[in-house]
Enzyme design. Structure first.
Site, PDB file in Angstrom:
ATOM      1  N   HIS A  86       0.825  -1.213   0.000  1.00  0.00           N
ATOM      2  CA  HIS A  86       0.000   0.000   0.000  1.00  0.00           C
ATOM      3  C   HIS A  86       0.859   1.263   0.000  1.00  0.00           C
ATOM      4  N   TYR A  96      -9.774   4.533   2.719  1.00  0.00           N
ATOM      5  CA  TYR A  96     -10.276   3.346   3.426  1.00  0.00           C
ATOM      6  C   TYR A  96     -11.804   3.312   3.556  1.00  0.00           C
ATOM      7  N   GLU A 138       0.678   2.248   8.141  1.00  0.00           N
ATOM      8  CA  GLU A 138       1.107   2.880   6.885  1.00  0.00           C
ATOM      9  C   GLU A 138       1.566   4.322   7.108  1.00  0.00           C
ATOM     10  N   ARG A 207       3.331  -0.991 -11.348  1.00  0.00           N
ATOM     11  CA  ARG A 207       3.890  -2.351 -11.260  1.00  0.00           C
ATOM     12  C   ARG A 207       5.094  -2.317 -10.328  1.00  0.00           C
ATOM     13  N   SER A 210      11.599  -5.685  -8.464  1.00  0.00           N
ATOM     14  CA  SER A 210      12.586  -5.859  -7.398  1.00  0.00           C
ATOM     15  C   SER A 210      13.891  -5.200  -7.805  1.00  0.00           C
ATOM     16  N   GLY A 276      13.592 -18.525 -12.796  1.00  0.00           N
ATOM     17  CA  GLY A 276      13.350 -17.514 -13.837  1.00  0.00           C
ATOM     18  C   GLY A 276      13.667 -16.109 -13.371  1.00  0.00           C
ATOM     19  N   THR A 280      15.815 -11.669  -9.422  1.00  0.00           N
ATOM     20  CA  THR A 280      16.180 -10.263  -9.175  1.00  0.00           C
ATOM     21  C   THR A 280      16.379  -9.918  -7.687  1.00  0.00           C
ATOM     22  N   PRO A 281      15.414 -10.212  -6.798  1.00  0.00           N
ATOM     23  CA  PRO A 281      15.658  -9.807  -5.396  1.00  0.00           C
ATOM     24  C   PRO A 281      16.799 -10.575  -4.753  1.00  0.00           C
ATOM     25  N   PRO A 401      -0.364 -11.331  -6.643  1.00  0.00           N
ATOM     26  CA  PRO A 401      -1.022 -10.987  -5.375  1.00  0.00           C
ATOM     27  C   PRO A 401      -1.040 -12.159  -4.395  1.00  0.00           C
TER      28      PRO A 401
HETATM   29  C1  FAD Z   1       6.991  -7.633  -5.345  1.00  0.00           C
HETATM   30  C2  FAD Z   1       7.092  -7.828  -6.842  1.00  0.00           C
HETATM   31  C3  FAD Z   1       8.329  -7.789  -7.443  1.00  0.00           C
HETATM   32  C4  FAD Z   1       8.448  -8.000  -8.817  1.00  0.00           C
HETATM   33  N1  FAD Z   1       9.682  -7.964  -9.394  1.00  0.00           N
HETATM   34  C5  FAD Z   1       9.823  -8.174 -10.727  1.00  0.00           C
HETATM   35  C6  FAD Z   1      11.104  -8.154 -11.344  1.00  0.00           C
HETATM   36  O1  FAD Z   1      12.130  -7.946 -10.692  1.00  0.00           O
HETATM   37  N2  FAD Z   1      11.169  -8.354 -12.677  1.00  0.00           N
HETATM   38  C7  FAD Z   1      10.056  -8.593 -13.439  1.00  0.00           C
HETATM   39  O2  FAD Z   1      10.187  -8.766 -14.657  1.00  0.00           O
HETATM   40  N3  FAD Z   1       8.828  -8.639 -12.869  1.00  0.00           N
HETATM   41  C8  FAD Z   1       8.682  -8.410 -11.547  1.00  0.00           C
HETATM   42  N4  FAD Z   1       7.428  -8.419 -10.973  1.00  0.00           N
HETATM   43  C9  FAD Z   1       6.256  -8.578 -11.849  1.00  0.00           C
HETATM   44  C10 FAD Z   1       5.859  -7.206 -12.414  1.00  0.00           C
HETATM   45  O3  FAD Z   1       5.416  -6.365 -11.373  1.00  0.00           O
HETATM   46  C11 FAD Z   1       4.737  -7.289 -13.443  1.00  0.00           C
HETATM   47  O4  FAD Z   1       3.689  -8.021 -12.882  1.00  0.00           O
HETATM   48  C12 FAD Z   1       5.193  -7.927 -14.744  1.00  0.00           C
HETATM   49  O5  FAD Z   1       6.221  -7.155 -15.347  1.00  0.00           O
HETATM   50  C13 FAD Z   1       4.022  -8.032 -15.719  1.00  0.00           C
HETATM   51  O6  FAD Z   1       3.493  -6.758 -15.900  1.00  0.00           O
HETATM   52  P1  FAD Z   1       2.922  -6.323 -17.325  1.00  0.00           P
HETATM   53  O7  FAD Z   1       2.270  -4.999 -17.161  1.00  0.00           O
HETATM   54  O8  FAD Z   1       3.940  -6.465 -18.378  1.00  0.00           O
HETATM   55  O9  FAD Z   1       1.846  -7.435 -17.586  1.00  0.00           O
HETATM   56  P2  FAD Z   1       0.291  -7.365 -17.284  1.00  0.00           P
HETATM   57  O10 FAD Z   1      -0.369  -6.477 -18.272  1.00  0.00           O
HETATM   58  O11 FAD Z   1       0.106  -7.081 -15.855  1.00  0.00           O
HETATM   59  O12 FAD Z   1      -0.081  -8.884 -17.589  1.00  0.00           O
HETATM   60  C14 FAD Z   1       0.393  -9.918 -16.739  1.00  0.00           C
HETATM   61  C15 FAD Z   1       0.303 -11.249 -17.474  1.00  0.00           C
HETATM   62  O13 FAD Z   1      -1.040 -11.544 -17.762  1.00  0.00           O
HETATM   63  C16 FAD Z   1      -1.213 -11.821 -19.161  1.00  0.00           C
HETATM   64  N5  FAD Z   1      -2.534 -11.273 -19.487  1.00  0.00           N
HETATM   65  C17 FAD Z   1      -2.838 -10.044 -19.951  1.00  0.00           C
HETATM   66  N6  FAD Z   1      -4.180  -9.918 -20.098  1.00  0.00           N
HETATM   67  C18 FAD Z   1      -4.716 -11.104 -19.727  1.00  0.00           C
HETATM   68  C19 FAD Z   1      -6.039 -11.621 -19.693  1.00  0.00           C
HETATM   69  N7  FAD Z   1      -7.074 -10.869 -20.034  1.00  0.00           N
HETATM   70  N8  FAD Z   1      -6.199 -12.904 -19.255  1.00  0.00           N
HETATM   71  C20 FAD Z   1      -5.159 -13.664 -18.883  1.00  0.00           C
HETATM   72  N9  FAD Z   1      -3.898 -13.227 -18.924  1.00  0.00           N
HETATM   73  C21 FAD Z   1      -3.675 -11.980 -19.332  1.00  0.00           C
HETATM   74  C22 FAD Z   1      -0.056 -11.115 -19.850  1.00  0.00           C
HETATM   75  O14 FAD Z   1       0.290 -11.740 -21.081  1.00  0.00           O
HETATM   76  C23 FAD Z   1       1.043 -11.268 -18.821  1.00  0.00           C
HETATM   77  O15 FAD Z   1       1.711 -12.495 -18.942  1.00  0.00           O
HETATM   78  C24 FAD Z   1       7.291  -8.228  -9.603  1.00  0.00           C
HETATM   79  C25 FAD Z   1       6.040  -8.242  -8.981  1.00  0.00           C
HETATM   80  C26 FAD Z   1       5.933  -8.051  -7.628  1.00  0.00           C
HETATM   81  C27 FAD Z   1       4.574  -8.085  -6.977  1.00  0.00           C
HETATM   82  C1  HEM Z   2      -8.572  -3.120   5.232  1.00  0.00           C
HETATM   83  C2  HEM Z   2      -8.550  -2.820   3.964  1.00  0.00           C
HETATM   84  C3  HEM Z   2      -7.655  -3.417   2.940  1.00  0.00           C
HETATM   85  C4  HEM Z   2      -7.138  -4.672   2.856  1.00  0.00           C
HETATM   86  C5  HEM Z   2      -7.317  -5.832   3.820  1.00  0.00           C
HETATM   87  C6  HEM Z   2      -6.344  -4.737   1.655  1.00  0.00           C
HETATM   88  C7  HEM Z   2      -5.673  -5.861   1.212  1.00  0.00           C
HETATM   89  C8  HEM Z   2      -4.871  -5.918   0.095  1.00  0.00           C
HETATM   90  C9  HEM Z   2      -4.165  -7.095  -0.388  1.00  0.00           C
HETATM   91  C10 HEM Z   2      -4.199  -8.463   0.246  1.00  0.00           C
HETATM   92  C11 HEM Z   2      -3.462  -6.746  -1.475  1.00  0.00           C
HETATM   93  C12 HEM Z   2      -2.546  -7.662  -2.313  1.00  0.00           C
HETATM   94  C13 HEM Z   2      -1.145  -7.496  -1.773  1.00  0.00           C
HETATM   95  C14 HEM Z   2      -0.062  -8.114  -2.643  1.00  0.00           C
HETATM   96  O1  HEM Z   2      -0.187  -8.120  -3.872  1.00  0.00           O
HETATM   97  O2  HEM Z   2       0.933  -8.549  -2.103  1.00  0.00           O
HETATM   98  C15 HEM Z   2      -3.739  -5.359  -1.711  1.00  0.00           C
HETATM   99  C16 HEM Z   2      -3.217  -4.664  -2.758  1.00  0.00           C
HETATM  100  C17 HEM Z   2      -3.676  -3.425  -3.117  1.00  0.00           C
HETATM  101  N1  HEM Z   2      -4.487  -2.591  -2.384  1.00  0.00           N
HETATM  102 FE1  HEM Z   2      -5.350  -3.007  -0.625  1.00  0.00          FE
HETATM  103  N2  HEM Z   2      -6.380  -3.528   1.032  1.00  0.00           N
HETATM  104  C18 HEM Z   2      -7.167  -2.696   1.786  1.00  0.00           C
HETATM  105  C19 HEM Z   2      -7.452  -1.379   1.529  1.00  0.00           C
HETATM  106  C20 HEM Z   2      -7.057  -0.708   0.398  1.00  0.00           C
HETATM  107  C21 HEM Z   2      -7.391   0.665   0.101  1.00  0.00           C
HETATM  108  C22 HEM Z   2      -8.198   1.610   0.984  1.00  0.00           C
HETATM  109  C23 HEM Z   2      -6.834   0.960  -1.104  1.00  0.00           C
HETATM  110  C24 HEM Z   2      -6.927   2.275  -1.793  1.00  0.00           C
HETATM  111  C25 HEM Z   2      -7.343   2.509  -2.962  1.00  0.00           C
HETATM  112  C26 HEM Z   2      -6.137  -0.235  -1.555  1.00  0.00           C
HETATM  113  C27 HEM Z   2      -5.424  -0.358  -2.738  1.00  0.00           C
HETATM  114  C28 HEM Z   2      -4.684  -1.461  -3.103  1.00  0.00           C
HETATM  115  C29 HEM Z   2      -3.977  -1.561  -4.373  1.00  0.00           C
HETATM  116  C30 HEM Z   2      -3.947  -0.518  -5.466  1.00  0.00           C
HETATM  117  C31 HEM Z   2      -3.344  -2.790  -4.363  1.00  0.00           C
HETATM  118  C32 HEM Z   2      -2.445  -3.400  -5.469  1.00  0.00           C
HETATM  119  C33 HEM Z   2      -3.194  -4.452  -6.217  1.00  0.00           C
HETATM  120  C34 HEM Z   2      -3.429  -4.153  -7.642  1.00  0.00           C
HETATM  121  O3  HEM Z   2      -2.834  -3.219  -8.180  1.00  0.00           O
HETATM  122  O4  HEM Z   2      -4.227  -4.864  -8.264  1.00  0.00           O
HETATM  123  N3  HEM Z   2      -6.287  -1.220  -0.618  1.00  0.00           N
HETATM  124  N4  HEM Z   2      -4.574  -4.869  -0.757  1.00  0.00           N
END
Ligand code: FAD
Ligand code: HEM
Length: 408
Positions: A86, A96, A138, A207, A210, A276, A280-281, A401
C-alpha cells in the site's frame, strides 16, 4: 479502538462463510468501487482485474483478518506485506472508508437475506478496526520513508542512464534521480513501484520491480522480463512498454523502495533459491552479503529454461570466483545441445528436495530466501517443509497478489 464481544463473535463465526464467497464478493466489490470512483482504475492493476487475481486477494485478506480479529499477531506477516505494498502505491487514509463502503455493500448484495443487520454491523465494525490498524502502520511507514536520507513520498522522476540487454527476454535499467539529489538505500530484496504513463493507454499502470543491484551506490537497478501473450492473451502492458519504448535518457516515475522480503538474520548460512525472473531480489541479496558479510556462507541456486534464458549468469560466476563464501548451482529445465556439450549446469529438470539435500552442506539449518513462479514456489515450499525447515527460516517473495499463496 476495540470491537465489542458480541460483534467479535459474529465476525469470527461468519468469516468462513464470507471467505467461501470471496470470489463473487470480490468481483462485485470492484464493480461497485470503480463505478463509484472511476479514477481508482489508475491505481489498481487492471490486468489483475481481468484475470480475477487481485479481486480475491483484497477480499480474502479482509476475511483472514476477520477470522483472526482477536489475535491479529497471527497474520502479522500478511499485514506487513500488504502495508508495504500500500505504501509503495500511495494508498491514503481517506480511501479506506470508500473501499469499506463498497466492500460491505458487496457482502450485502451477494449474501442477500443471510446477511442480517447484525452480521453487516459486525463486519462494518471489523472493517473499521482493520482499516485503522493499516492506516496507523502505513502512516508510520510514510513518515519514516520521507524522513530517511534520500527518501521521498509519492512518485519521483528518474532518468534511465543505462539499458542492458541481459537475455532475449530480460532487460535491466539503471536509474538515477532527475533532481540529482541522494536516493534512499534499499534493503536487499525490496522493490520499486513504477507509475507508467503510457501513450495510448486509458489508465496509468503501477507495477513492482525488485531491485536487482547493490544498495547505496547512488543509482537503482531493476531487471524486467518481457511478458509475452499468445493468440488469446494480450502482451503484458508495462514490461513490453519498458522493453520496446523506453530508452536511455527517458524519464520514469518510481515510489521509494518498499517490501518485506528482506534478510532478517545475521550469521546463519543462507540459501538463495530462484526460478526464472525471480532471481532479481536474491541477486541483490547476494551482492549485499558479498559486500557486508564476506564470511557468511551463501548458496545461490537458480533454475531456468537453459543458458539462453539465464540472466546475470556471468555476474553470478564472477561472484563465486571472487568470494570464497559463495557457491552456486544451476538447474536447467531443458538444456540446449550446447549446454549439454559444455555441461554448464548442475541439474536437468526441476528443483526438488532430494537434489537440495545432496548439494547443501549446511543442511536444513540455513535461512532460505525463495522467489520464482508459482509451481516452483509450491515445489520448494513443500520440499523445505518436508525437510523440517521451520516457517521462520522460509522466506518467500511472490510476483503475484498474495491470494496465490493459497495455491503456492
Ligand atoms: C513484489 C514484486 C516484485 C516484482 N519484481 C519483478 C522483477 O524484478 N522483474 C520482473 O520482470 N517482474 C517483476 N514483478 C512482476 C511485475 O510487477 C509485473 O507483474 C510484470 O512485469 C508483468 O506486468 P505487465 O504490465 O507487463 O503485464 P500485465 O499487463 O500485468 O499482464 C500480466 C500477465 O497476464 C497476461 N494477461 C494479460 N491480459 C490477460 C487476460 N485478459 N487474461 C489472462 N492473462 C492476461 C499477460 O500476457 C502477462 O503475462 C514483480 C512483482 C511483484 C509483486
Ligand atoms: C482493510 C482494507 C484493505 C485490505 C485488507 C487490503 C488488502 C490488500 C491485499 C491483500 C493486497 C494484495 C497485496 C499483494 O499483492 O501482495 C492489496 C493490494 C492493493 N491494495 Fe489493498 N487492502 C485494503 C485497503 C485498500 C485501500 C483503501 C486501497 C486504496 C485505494 C487499496 C489499494 C490497493 C492496491 C492498489 C493494491 C495493489 C493491487 C493491484 O494493483 O491490483 N487497498 N490490498
Amino acid at each position: 479502538m476495540s470491537l465489542d464481544a458480541e460483534k467479535l463473535e459474529i465476525v469470527k463465526l461468519t468469516a468462513p462463510v464470507l471467505k467461501e464467497h470471496s470470489t463473487e464478493i470480490g468481483k462485485h466489490f470492484y464493480e461497485l468501487l470503480f463505478a463509484r470512483v472511476p479514477e481508482l482504475r489508475n491505481v489498481f492493476n487492471q490486468t489483475n482485474q481481468k484475470r480475477g487475481l487481485q479481486q480475491e486477494a483484497l477480499v480474502y485478506s479482509v476475511y483472514a483478518a476477520g477470522e483472526n480479529i482477536d489475535s491479529l499477531e497471527n497474520i502479522e506477516q500478511l499485514v506487513e506485506r500488504i502495508a508495504e505494498k500500500h505504501v509503495s502505491l500511495g494508498v491514503k487514509p481517506e480511501q479506506y472508508p470508500i473501499v469499506g463502503e463498497a466492500l460491505i455493500q458487496a457482502v450485502e448484495d451477494i449474501l442477500g437475506e443471510s446477511a442480517t443487520d447484525e452480521v453487516i454491523e459486525a463486519w462494518r465494525a471489523a472493517y473499521d478496526y482493520i482499516a485503522n490498524l493499516f492506516i496507523e502502520i502505513e502512516q508510520k511507514k510514510y513518515h519514516e520513508r520521507e524522513q530517511q536520507e534520500g527518501g521521498w513520498t509519492g512518485f519521483r522522476e528518474f532518468i534511465v542512464t543505462e539499458k542492458i540487454q541481459e537475455t532475449d527476454d530480460v532487460v535491466s535499467f539503471c536509474l538515477k534521480p532527475k533532481d540529482g539529489k541522494p536516493i534512499a538505500p534499499h534493503k536487499a530484496g525490496q522493490y520499486l513501484t513504477i507509475k507508467a504513463n503510457i501513450e495510448g493507454e486509458p489508465f496509468t499502470h503501477m507495477r513492482q520491480y525488485s531491485l536487482s543491484g547493490p544498495s547505496g551506490k547512488g543509482f537503482y537497478k531493476i531487471s524486467v522480463k518481457r511478458e509475452k501473450g499468445n493468440g488469446n492473451v494480450p502482451d503484458g502492458i508495462v514490461s513490453n512498454y519498458l522493453h520496446d519504448r523506453v530508452t536511455e535518457g527517458d524519464t520514469l516515475e518510481f515510489s521509494v523502495p518498499a517490501g518485506d522480503f528482506i534478510i532478517t538474520s545475521e550469521k546463519e548460512p543462507i540459501v538463495l533459491l530462484s526460478g526464472g525472473i525471480g532471481l532479481t531480489p536474491v541477486v541483490s541479496m547476494l551482492d549485499t552479503i558479498a559486500e557486508k558479510a564476506p564470511d557468511r556462507p551463501v548458496t545461490f541456486i537458480h533454475a531456468t529454461q537453459n543458458s539462453s534464458a539465464h540472466a546475470m549468469k556471468e555476474h553470478i560466476e564472477r561472484m563465486v570466483a571472487e568470494h570464497s563464501n559463495i557457491s552456486s548451482f544451476v538447474c536447467y529445465e531443458s538444456p540446449s545441445e550446447e549446454d549439454r556439450l559444455s555441461q554448464n549446469y548442475d541439474r536437468e529438470g526441476y528443483v526438488d528436495l532430494q537434489w537440495l539435500q545432496s548439494i547443501l552442506s549446511c543442511g536444513n539449518e540455513a535461512d532460505f530466501y525463495c522467489c520464482g513462479p508459482a509451481p516452483f514456489m509450491k515445489a520448494v515450499d513443500q520440499g523445505l517443509k518436508e525437510w523440517g525447515v521451520s516457517s521462520a527460516k522460509r522466506h518467500y517473495e511472490l510476483f503475484n497478489p498474495v491470494s496465490i499463496l493459497k495455491e503456492a
